[in-house]
Design a protein around this motif. Structure first.
Motif, PDB file in Angstrom:
ATOM      1  N   ILE A 163      40.186  30.507  29.929  1.00  0.00           N
ATOM      2  CA  ILE A 163      39.463  29.642  31.299  1.00  0.00           C
ATOM      3  C   ILE A 163      39.281  29.780  32.243  1.00  0.00           C
ATOM      4  O   ILE A 163      38.844  28.915  33.152  1.00  0.00           O
ATOM      5  CB  ILE A 163      41.482  28.649  31.686  1.00  0.00           C
ATOM      6  N   LYS A 164      38.254  31.261  32.453  1.00  0.00           N
ATOM      7  CA  LYS A 164      37.085  31.583  33.060  1.00  0.00           C
ATOM      8  C   LYS A 164      36.250  29.970  33.065  1.00  0.00           C
ATOM      9  O   LYS A 164      35.744  29.901  31.819  1.00  0.00           O
ATOM     10  CB  LYS A 164      36.657  32.458  32.915  1.00  0.00           C
ATOM     11  N   ASN A 167      33.678  27.210  38.058  1.00  0.00           N
ATOM     12  CA  ASN A 167      33.994  26.186  38.884  1.00  0.00           C
ATOM     13  C   ASN A 167      35.043  27.898  39.894  1.00  0.00           C
ATOM     14  O   ASN A 167      35.513  27.697  40.948  1.00  0.00           O
ATOM     15  CB  ASN A 167      34.942  25.566  39.071  1.00  0.00           C
ATOM     16  N   GLY A 168      35.464  28.306  39.171  1.00  0.00           N
ATOM     17  CA  GLY A 168      36.728  30.303  39.038  1.00  0.00           C
ATOM     18  C   GLY A 168      37.346  30.694  38.094  1.00  0.00           C
ATOM     19  O   GLY A 168      36.738  30.072  36.598  1.00  0.00           O
ATOM     20  N   SER A 169      38.359  31.484  38.081  1.00  0.00           N
ATOM     21  CA  SER A 169      38.776  31.980  37.225  1.00  0.00           C
ATOM     22  C   SER A 169      41.107  31.473  37.838  1.00  0.00           C
ATOM     23  O   SER A 169      41.369  31.133  38.660  1.00  0.00           O
ATOM     24  CB  SER A 169      38.334  33.009  37.059  1.00  0.00           C
ATOM     25  N   LEU A 170      41.140  32.166  36.715  1.00  0.00           N
ATOM     26  CA  LEU A 170      42.862  31.704  36.695  1.00  0.00           C
ATOM     27  C   LEU A 170      42.941  33.166  37.427  1.00  0.00           C
ATOM     28  O   LEU A 170      43.560  32.669  38.217  1.00  0.00           O
ATOM     29  CB  LEU A 170      43.260  32.284  35.537  1.00  0.00           C
ATOM     30  N   VAL A 171      43.024  34.139  37.754  1.00  0.00           N
ATOM     31  CA  VAL A 171      42.750  35.808  38.398  1.00  0.00           C
ATOM     32  C   VAL A 171      41.598  36.206  39.638  1.00  0.00           C
ATOM     33  O   VAL A 171      40.685  35.332  38.763  1.00  0.00           O
ATOM     34  CB  VAL A 171      43.293  37.053  37.851  1.00  0.00           C
ATOM     35  N   ASN A 172      42.325  35.273  41.040  1.00  0.00           N
ATOM     36  CA  ASN A 172      41.107  35.807  41.612  1.00  0.00           C
ATOM     37  C   ASN A 172      41.179  36.634  42.870  1.00  0.00           C
ATOM     38  O   ASN A 172      42.508  37.563  42.818  1.00  0.00           O
ATOM     39  CB  ASN A 172      41.398  34.190  42.510  1.00  0.00           C
ATOM     40  N   CYS A 173      40.442  37.832  43.153  1.00  0.00           N
ATOM     41  CA  CYS A 173      41.105  38.892  43.621  1.00  0.00           C
ATOM     42  C   CYS A 173      40.300  38.930  44.965  1.00  0.00           C
ATOM     43  O   CYS A 173      39.026  38.563  45.475  1.00  0.00           O
ATOM     44  CB  CYS A 173      40.136  40.306  42.525  1.00  0.00           C
ATOM     45  N   TRP A 174      40.614  39.057  45.681  1.00  0.00           N
ATOM     46  CA  TRP A 174      40.524  39.575  47.263  1.00  0.00           C
ATOM     47  C   TRP A 174      40.558  40.678  47.562  1.00  0.00           C
ATOM     48  O   TRP A 174      41.929  41.573  48.026  1.00  0.00           O
ATOM     49  CB  TRP A 174      41.193  38.160  48.273  1.00  0.00           C
ATOM     50  N   SER A 175      39.903  40.981  49.024  1.00  0.00           N
ATOM     51  CA  SER A 175      40.636  43.001  49.601  1.00  0.00           C
ATOM     52  C   SER A 175      40.395  42.245  51.295  1.00  0.00           C
ATOM     53  O   SER A 175      39.474  41.340  51.504  1.00  0.00           O
ATOM     54  CB  SER A 175      39.255  43.662  49.189  1.00  0.00           C
ATOM     55  N   TYR A 176      40.864  43.338  51.417  1.00  0.00           N
ATOM     56  CA  TYR A 176      40.722  43.881  53.235  1.00  0.00           C
ATOM     57  C   TYR A 176      39.684  43.903  53.456  1.00  0.00           C
ATOM     58  O   TYR A 176      39.214  44.406  54.322  1.00  0.00           O
ATOM     59  CB  TYR A 176      42.329  44.348  53.317  1.00  0.00           C
ATOM     60  N   GLU A 177      38.985  44.876  52.610  1.00  0.00           N
ATOM     61  CA  GLU A 177      37.545  45.957  52.725  1.00  0.00           C
ATOM     62  C   GLU A 177      36.561  44.902  53.955  1.00  0.00           C
ATOM     63  O   GLU A 177      36.439  43.361  53.252  1.00  0.00           O
ATOM     64  CB  GLU A 177      37.037  46.154  51.410  1.00  0.00           C
ATOM     65  N   GLU A 178      35.717  45.401  54.340  1.00  0.00           N
ATOM     66  CA  GLU A 178      34.408  44.833  55.716  1.00  0.00           C
ATOM     67  C   GLU A 178      33.902  44.033  54.808  1.00  0.00           C
ATOM     68  O   GLU A 178      33.112  45.314  53.680  1.00  0.00           O
ATOM     69  CB  GLU A 178      34.266  45.732  56.314  1.00  0.00           C
ATOM     70  N   GLY A 179      33.036  43.390  54.304  1.00  0.00           N
ATOM     71  CA  GLY A 179      32.260  42.316  53.828  1.00  0.00           C
ATOM     72  C   GLY A 179      32.779  41.822  52.458  1.00  0.00           C
ATOM     73  O   GLY A 179      31.690  41.040  52.049  1.00  0.00           O
TER      74      GLY A 179
END
Length: 334
Positions: A163-164, A167-179
């Motif tokens: 179902i990707k 407009n987006g995807s089911l599983v989203n990744c986010w990181s604290y890393e700068e940038g």
């Protein structure tokens, strides 16, 4: 949340058999108990003081065998809450052990989005690595390589791939890393909006006229995320300013003093049509920060014309006096 004084409930759903210190609370039904939990291990973990409420599920197992026994109950509670409150659900995965993979799988199977904090370690990092490598098992830590966990990871990938969309995807990744492209709040909001938009039926109205479009745009305004609102307006197309969603978005932006978002909407071609749909009575209850009402010459003239009547005892004694003022002053705004 504690740091910023947020008093919303934070509920933990955990396996009773793997709750360290459960002997302190076993006999205290409806009463207050002094609780003391031992440090976490493979056989259990203490209750976290960062939560306000706890639902402990007793599946009849203890210690390490109890891990995961709460997952089915948790999924049912979440599903019922979302249906009752008519709200979307987004799962935020921070670290987590092998049992967390099953929770993420259950969320994906239900069609609800997941946000992985990719550099928090544990399950979050390993699930992200597996998806980003297109299912390469060599990127996983050893404890995530047993056949049961691999089957769960394959299911997560299968759901995500199925179902990707653009407009987006089911599983989203986010990181604290700068940038990083955006903060976690924006990542969560995009996941919520993606879920809401996917819930639109096949008979949905044109872009900007469906109630779900109004809900998503107003949500972006309330969260004060101009970049998300801009994406939504772009999706609605050239006639966006003439839609009920944009009118509601402008109303919300004015009421919440979101000046950047007000400007964004007023810059749309044909924005005068959206202005014409603003409910000025709602704004009149609020502080007129941008002189929206003060600059309305007609309104100010009507107020001035009837101001003297407010101090006239004879006029005030007329039963319909208040309603007549309402008709003369507020009526033209309706």
């Amino acid at each position: 949340m504690r740091k910023h004084g947020v008093e919303e409930p934070v509920i933990s759903i955990a396996p009773y058999g793997a709750t360290n210190g459960r002997e302190y609370i076993k006999e205290y039904k409806g009463a207050t108990a002094a609780y003391e939990g031992s440090p976490p291990s493979g056989n259990g973990a203490p209750l976290s003081p960062q939560h306000t409420h706890f639902i402990l599920v007793d599946g009849g197992k203890e210690n390490g065998k109890a891990w995961g026994s709460e997952i089915a109950v948790r999924a049912k509670i979440e599903d019922e809450y979302c249906k009752t409150k008519r709200v979307p659900m987004v799962q935020l995965c921070v670290q987590g052990g092998p049992g967390t993979v099953a929770q993420v799988m259950g969320t994906c199977e239900a069609g609800n989005p997941v946000v992985l904090l990719t550099d928090s370690g544990g399950a979050a990092t390993n699930i992200a690595r597996y998806l980003e490598s297109d299912g390469d098992e060599s990127v996983l830590e050893e404890k995530f390589k047993n056949e049961k966990l691999l089957a769960q990871l394959r299911k997560i990938k299968q759901c995500n791939d199925a179902i990707k969309d653009r407009n987006g995807s089911l599983v989203n990744c986010w990181s604290y890393e700068e940038g990083s492209d955006f903060d976690m709040g924006t990542c969560m909001l995009k996941a919520i909006i993606w879920r809401l938009r996917r819930s639109k039926g096949d008979d949905a109205a044109p872009p900007g006229e469906d109630p779900m479009d109004t809900k998503t745009l107003c949500l972006a305004v309330k969260w004060n995320r101009a970049d998300v609102a801009r994406d939504l307006l772009s999706w609605m197309g050239k006639e966006a300013a003439d839609t009920s969603a944009v009118a509601a978005g402008l109303q919300t932006a004015l009421e919440l003093d979101r000046m950047e978002l007000v400007t964004m909407i007023l810059d749309l071609p044909g924005s005068a049509r959206a202005i014409g749909k603003v409910k000025l009575c709602n704004l009149y209850k609020l502080k007129d920060t941008y002189s929206f009402l003060a600059r309305d010459v007609g309104l100010q003239a009507r107020l001035s014309a009837r101001l003297a009547d407010l101090y006239n005892p004879k006029m005030a004694s007329i039963p319909s006096f208040g309603y007549s003022i309402y008709q003369d002053v507020v009526g033209p705004l309706l």
